[in-house]
Design a protein around this motif. Sequence first.
Motif, PDB file in Angstrom:
ATOM      1  N   UNK A 180      24.686   4.775 -10.903  1.00  0.00           N
ATOM      2  CA  UNK A 180      23.830   3.610 -10.638  1.00  0.00           C
ATOM      3  C   UNK A 180      22.557   4.032  -9.907  1.00  0.00           C
ATOM      4  N   UNK A 181      22.691   4.958  -8.972  1.00  0.00           N
ATOM      5  CA  UNK A 181      21.523   5.444  -8.223  1.00  0.00           C
ATOM      6  C   UNK A 181      20.546   6.168  -9.142  1.00  0.00           C
ATOM      7  N   UNK A 182      21.084   6.986 -10.060  1.00  0.00           N
ATOM      8  CA  UNK A 182      20.237   7.686 -11.017  1.00  0.00           C
ATOM      9  C   UNK A 182      19.489   6.690 -11.893  1.00  0.00           C
ATOM     10  N   UNK A 183      20.196   5.670 -12.369  1.00  0.00           N
ATOM     11  CA  UNK A 183      19.548   4.692 -13.245  1.00  0.00           C
ATOM     12  C   UNK A 183      18.440   3.930 -12.518  1.00  0.00           C
ATOM     13  N   UNK A 184      18.660   3.583 -11.258  1.00  0.00           N
ATOM     14  CA  UNK A 184      17.606   2.917 -10.487  1.00  0.00           C
ATOM     15  C   UNK A 184      16.364   3.802 -10.414  1.00  0.00           C
ATOM     16  N   UNK A 185      16.572   5.093 -10.207  1.00  0.00           N
ATOM     17  CA  UNK A 185      15.447   6.023 -10.083  1.00  0.00           C
ATOM     18  C   UNK A 185      14.705   6.187 -11.408  1.00  0.00           C
ATOM     19  N   UNK A 186      15.436   6.198 -12.518  1.00  0.00           N
ATOM     20  CA  UNK A 186      14.802   6.333 -13.832  1.00  0.00           C
ATOM     21  C   UNK A 186      13.986   5.094 -14.167  1.00  0.00           C
ATOM     22  N   UNK A 187      14.559   3.922 -13.929  1.00  0.00           N
ATOM     23  CA  UNK A 187      13.831   2.671 -14.193  1.00  0.00           C
ATOM     24  C   UNK A 187      12.570   2.613 -13.342  1.00  0.00           C
ATOM     25  N   UNK A 188      12.683   2.990 -12.059  1.00  0.00           N
ATOM     26  CA  UNK A 188      11.524   2.970 -11.167  1.00  0.00           C
ATOM     27  C   UNK A 188      10.435   3.915 -11.658  1.00  0.00           C
ATOM     28  N   UNK A 189      10.837   5.028 -12.245  1.00  0.00           N
ATOM     29  CA  UNK A 189       9.876   6.002 -12.775  1.00  0.00           C
ATOM     30  C   UNK A 189       9.027   5.366 -13.871  1.00  0.00           C
ATOM     31  N   UNK A 190       9.665   4.650 -14.791  1.00  0.00           N
ATOM     32  CA  UNK A 190       8.913   3.972 -15.850  1.00  0.00           C
ATOM     33  C   UNK A 190       8.113   2.793 -15.300  1.00  0.00           C
ATOM     34  N   UNK A 191       8.659   2.091 -14.315  1.00  0.00           N
ATOM     35  CA  UNK A 191       7.969   0.921 -13.768  1.00  0.00           C
ATOM     36  C   UNK A 191       6.638   1.285 -13.130  1.00  0.00           C
ATOM     37  N   UNK A 192       6.551   2.458 -12.535  1.00  0.00           N
ATOM     38  CA  UNK A 192       5.310   2.817 -11.855  1.00  0.00           C
ATOM     39  C   UNK A 192       4.308   3.539 -12.757  1.00  0.00           C
ATOM     40  N   UNK A 193       4.615   3.603 -14.060  1.00  0.00           N
ATOM     41  CA  UNK A 193       3.673   4.214 -15.000  1.00  0.00           C
ATOM     42  C   UNK A 193       2.355   3.450 -14.996  1.00  0.00           C
ATOM     43  N   UNK A 194       1.263   4.155 -15.069  1.00  0.00           N
ATOM     44  CA  UNK A 194      -0.055   3.530 -15.115  1.00  0.00           C
ATOM     45  C   UNK A 194      -0.358   3.055 -16.531  1.00  0.00           C
ATOM     46  N   UNK A 195      -1.366   2.209 -16.657  1.00  0.00           N
ATOM     47  CA  UNK A 195      -1.782   1.760 -17.993  1.00  0.00           C
ATOM     48  C   UNK A 195      -2.194   2.952 -18.853  1.00  0.00           C
ATOM     49  N   UNK A 196      -2.844   3.924 -18.224  1.00  0.00           N
ATOM     50  CA  UNK A 196      -3.249   5.111 -18.971  1.00  0.00           C
ATOM     51  C   UNK A 196      -2.059   5.894 -19.485  1.00  0.00           C
ATOM     52  N   UNK A 197      -1.033   6.041 -18.659  1.00  0.00           N
ATOM     53  CA  UNK A 197       0.161   6.754 -19.087  1.00  0.00           C
ATOM     54  C   UNK A 197       0.878   6.014 -20.211  1.00  0.00           C
ATOM     55  N   UNK A 198       0.845   4.698 -20.185  1.00  0.00           N
ATOM     56  CA  UNK A 198       1.578   3.921 -21.186  1.00  0.00           C
ATOM     57  C   UNK A 198       0.857   3.875 -22.534  1.00  0.00           C
ATOM     58  N   UNK A 199      -0.395   4.283 -22.575  1.00  0.00           N
ATOM     59  CA  UNK A 199      -1.125   4.265 -23.845  1.00  0.00           C
ATOM     60  C   UNK A 199      -1.474   5.665 -24.351  1.00  0.00           C
ATOM     61  N   UNK A 200      -1.231   6.701 -23.543  1.00  0.00           N
ATOM     62  CA  UNK A 200      -1.635   8.056 -23.909  1.00  0.00           C
ATOM     63  C   UNK A 200      -0.729   8.656 -24.981  1.00  0.00           C
ATOM     64  N   UNK A 201      -1.313   9.440 -25.865  1.00  0.00           N
ATOM     65  CA  UNK A 201      -0.583  10.285 -26.812  1.00  0.00           C
ATOM     66  C   UNK A 201      -1.024  11.712 -26.545  1.00  0.00           C
TER      67      UNK A 201
END
Length: 240
Positions: A180-201
């Motif tokens: 559960x702790x690992x999953x919280x950390x993984x979700x938080x990692x994606x949640x803090x992604x910037x707009x640039x990171x979410x659109x970059x290829x």
Amino acid sequence: MTEYRLYLESGPKMKTTMVHVLDLLGCIANARTTEAALEATPGEIRRFLRFLAKHGEDVDPEAEFATVIEQHVMEGPWIGYGDPAPGFEPDFEPLGRDELAVHLLRLRWMGEELAAIVAQLTDEDLDRRPEAGRPIREIIRHVCEAEPEYGRTGGVGKPDALRDIMRAIEAGDDLPGTVARLWDAIVACFERATDGQMSAVFQRGQSPYSARRGLRRALEHPWEHLREIERRLDEEASSQ
């Protein structure tokens, strides 16, 4: 009627095929042959819809639907195991915040189900070696070891405190709580992604990657092994 587009990857001579249902990000079907994987796909779609309905999404697992093959990748190394080198066309579309929130909620549910399975099994259950395959404890460790990599390859970074979490998983310390702790950390990692990171290829070696591609694998891989564990437990229950 809903139509689900299927994205396939197959090894040489159509052996070892994985079907990706990108309209239900995370849903996959796999089998030794393309024919068998496609035959299994409708049942796996309904199983994924039941998972969503169980957690409160407004879906009807019994509704009629159709499928159509949209893309079939058959070239490149390590084909049929989830991440073909060229990716799939939708992998490179930007991620919107609302869409990301939906997928991360589903990712949380997968982590909760993994933790719940671990919590209900004894050490003997976890370490029992079947006639074919590996013990459930090894499957859980494999999922936990792979899962943080999808944020890294997707360009959103690694989870916080990852080394400590992985040490605890390896040691078997409070395995349900540590998952559960690992999953919280993984979700938080994606949640803090910037707009640039979410659109970059961007390129990793010879392959293009994106946050969406990383998120796809972050959902598909635990779902694949949740289904593996479910089938294992069903087989053991029916043999008793």
